[in-house]
Design an enzyme around this catalytic site. Sequence first.
Site, PDB file in Angstrom:
ATOM      1  CB  SER A 236      -1.166  -0.080   1.229  1.00  0.00           C
ATOM      2  OG  SER A 236      -2.154   1.075   1.596  1.00  0.00           O
TER       3      SER A 236
ATOM      4  CG  ASP B 246      -6.331  -2.643  -3.310  1.00  0.00           C
ATOM      5  OD1 ASP B 246      -6.919  -1.788  -3.227  1.00  0.00           O
ATOM      6  OD2 ASP B 246      -5.008  -2.952  -3.625  1.00  0.00           O
TER       7      ASP B 246
ATOM      8  CG  ASP C 281     -18.466 -15.300 -10.690  1.00  0.00           C
ATOM      9  OD1 ASP C 281     -17.206 -16.512 -10.738  1.00  0.00           O
ATOM     10  OD2 ASP C 281     -18.406 -16.341  -9.909  1.00  0.00           O
TER      11      ASP C 281
ATOM     12  CG  HIS D 225      -5.614  -2.361   0.629  1.00  0.00           C
ATOM     13  ND1 HIS D 225      -5.055  -2.106  -0.606  1.00  0.00           N
ATOM     14  CD2 HIS D 225      -5.539  -1.536   1.998  1.00  0.00           C
ATOM     15  CE1 HIS D 225      -3.815  -0.634  -0.494  1.00  0.00           C
ATOM     16  NE2 HIS D 225      -4.086  -0.754   0.841  1.00  0.00           N
TER      17      HIS D 225
ATOM     18  CG  ASP E 193     -14.061 -18.765  -8.535  1.00  0.00           C
ATOM     19  OD1 ASP E 193     -14.699 -17.770  -9.379  1.00  0.00           O
ATOM     20  OD2 ASP E 193     -13.148 -19.027  -8.738  1.00  0.00           O
TER      21      ASP E 193
HETATM   22 CA   LIG Z   1     -15.173 -16.721 -11.896  1.00  0.00          CA
END
Ligand SMILES: [Ca+2]
Length: 521
Positions: A194, A411, A268, A449, A275
């Site tokens: 970060s 993130d 997805d 993150h 998943d």
């Molecule tokens: Ca996937």
Amino acid sequence: MRLLSRALLEATVLLAALVPVRAASSPSAKCLALQDSLHLQNTTILNVAYITAATNVSTPGICQSTAPVTAAPLCRVQFVINTTSTSAVHAEAWLPDVWFGRFLGLGNGGLGGCIDYANLDYGSSLHFAAVGSDNGHDGGGGIDPGDAMQFLNHPEVINDFAFRAVHVEAVIGKEIVGAYYGTPAAKSYYLGCSTGGRQGTQAALKFPEDFDGIVAGSPATDFNHLQIWSGILSHYVGAPIDGTAPSPKFIPPALWRVVSAEILRQCDALDGVIDGIITEPDACDFRPEAIQCTAHNTTSCLTPIQVETVKNIFTPLFGLQGQLVYPRYSPGAEADPLALAIFGGEFFAFTDNWGRFAILNVTEHDFSNFSVDVVPFWDSINPGGIATFDGDLSAFRNRGGKFLTYHGRRDPLISSTNSKRVYDLISHTLSLPLLDDFYRLFLIPGMSHCSGGLGPTAFGQSDGLNLVNTSSHNILLAMVDWVEGEIAPNTIIGSNTSGSTRTHCRYPMRSVFNGTVFVCT
Ligand SMILES: [Ca+2]
Ligand SMILES: *[C@@H]1O[C@H](CO)[C@@H](O)[C@H](O)[C@H]1NC(C)=O
Ligand SMILES: *[C@@H]1O[C@H](CO)[C@@H](O)[C@H](O)[C@H]1NC(C)=O
Ligand SMILES: *[C@@H]1O[C@H](CO)[C@@H](O)[C@H](O)[C@H]1NC(C)=O
Ligand SMILES: *[C@@H]1O[C@H](CO)[C@@H](O)[C@H](O)[C@H]1NC(C)=O
Ligand SMILES: *[C@@H]1O[C@H](CO)[C@@H](O)[C@H](O)[C@H]1NC(C)=O
Ligand SMILES: *[C@@H]1O[C@H](CO)[C@@H](O)[C@H](O)[C@H]1NC(C)=O
Ligand SMILES: *[C@@H]1O[C@H](CO)[C@@H](O)[C@H](O)[C@H]1NC(C)=O
Ligand SMILES: *[C@@H]1O[C@H](CO)[C@@H](O)[C@H](O)[C@H]1NC(C)=O
Ligand SMILES: *[C@@H]1O[C@H](CO)[C@@H](O)[C@H](O)[C@H]1NC(C)=O
């Protein structure tokens, strides 16, 4: 196996070299003697303690807490370096008895100044001499305005934060290490995430001699633009939200869950596996119109204004001349709990604090009209040169430096797309189509993150995340193999506590499902 035995062999050689030094006096006596024997430029040794058994030690300042010491016996040295007459960096060195001849510098987080005790412990437990600093001011994460207020009218404190703290930590830290062990560290490493990732990047740009290997995660590079973008994101949802008259742009948490479900419905499966993880969020052309309210359905759906809000969030931020200011928010990342820091209805705290105390130099400011108009002004101030958006890593590359970076694709605070952009900037600046010979970026599907998120996202990037202690699964050990054994990591294998693993790919390779597992192509 070969890598491991090589590392062990080297470690043994280094240890053997230390034996005569140790025989001269006990480690405990040598440690305590540092209090009076060290005479380092601008530096005061505050306290020295020899810690004989695994224990918890108390830590000073705003970050006050306890920190575990698992690598005991070790020598703990607390010191302060005056960087100028108006600024100072507090730091600690943890020097384990069982030392493999390596120096490890550590970074910080947010706008804060907490010494990274967790990774002092992690680094020393891997037999590094580990040094961490407070980044030039005593402050927590930076959400509390009190932390960042220390920047106000203190340009040298900002300089410490922007580039100098990690440098003096390396310079003075190495002198302490050399004095204690009687021999300088053979190799020097850096680990941070970060803000720590930005600090590592800055070190490679400004002080290329400080570290042989830099592991810089989820870096807050292009720092001023990152702050502008985050502030504008919070405005997209109507921040600051007035409880009595909520903005029509606001999206309450329950509605975000509907948005996130729709994002997954649309994206997805793009990677071949349903998943909850969007392997390549940049390929997700999410259309929120699909869940816009209709005449027959006005619940759990978006109004036209909210559709606009969501579209804005998932569109890159462009400046007044049409230039890219910062990449877009990653679809999927909005579902992470940390996303509330941006979309919870408050103007984003880091933008507020950085804007007031480092850019505008005022204690109060009304950010209600904050917009992309500020880009030229913020760029012109760029306090301490904090931007850290420069592709010229030639000095670091030419001296043989190695750089590993990673970024979670989920993130919620810093877009992983920015890490691709930085890779492309370096590639363009150095006229190298691939940076593989000295710079490798690993994109981590599902990771939040710096750590956590969904799937197998632990790969030794920080304390508590070293689940499989080998260089194939641990990015810090992989860096050691690269620097000392010239074996560069082609992949990094992430794990989670239930034993799942996933092979993470280096950019620009892609993570592709081959019917059985994800492979890099
Ligand atoms: Ca996937
Ligand atoms: C560092 O600065 C402090 C405060 O100005 C001063 O008291 C101290 O003597 C300085 N230490 C060194 C080593 O210069
Ligand atoms: C350190 O503190 C933690 C949390 O309080 C505790 O679980 C652990 O046992 C302590 N370790 C030692 C060595 O005292
Ligand atoms: C010591 O401080 C002076 C200015 O106060 C600075 O020029 C010099 O670089 C500092 N040295 C170190 C090692 O920080
Ligand atoms: C992990 O591996 C490193 C490098 O081989 C070694 O120094 C360290 O002692 C190991 N830690 C554990 C807990 O096995
Ligand atoms: C705020 O102070 C910094 C130095 O701390 C300076 O670089 C900057 O120009 C100042 N900002 C304004 C708006 O004057
Ligand atoms: C209304 O639309 C939203 C968004 O598409 C959907 O989640 C919800 O199930 C719909 N409700 C009904 C009663 O159809
Ligand atoms: C924000 O913009 C509106 C409309 O231009 C203006 O009325 C208001 O005074 C501005 N607020 C601030 C704090 O500048
Ligand atoms: C580990 O990852 C697997 C695969 O993504 C997942 O099914 C499992 O729940 C995860 N375990 C933990 C403890 O997060
Ligand atoms: C997928 O990749 C794995 C690992 O490389 C390999 O063992 C397997 O045979 C591959 N499957 C297919 C269908 O190609």
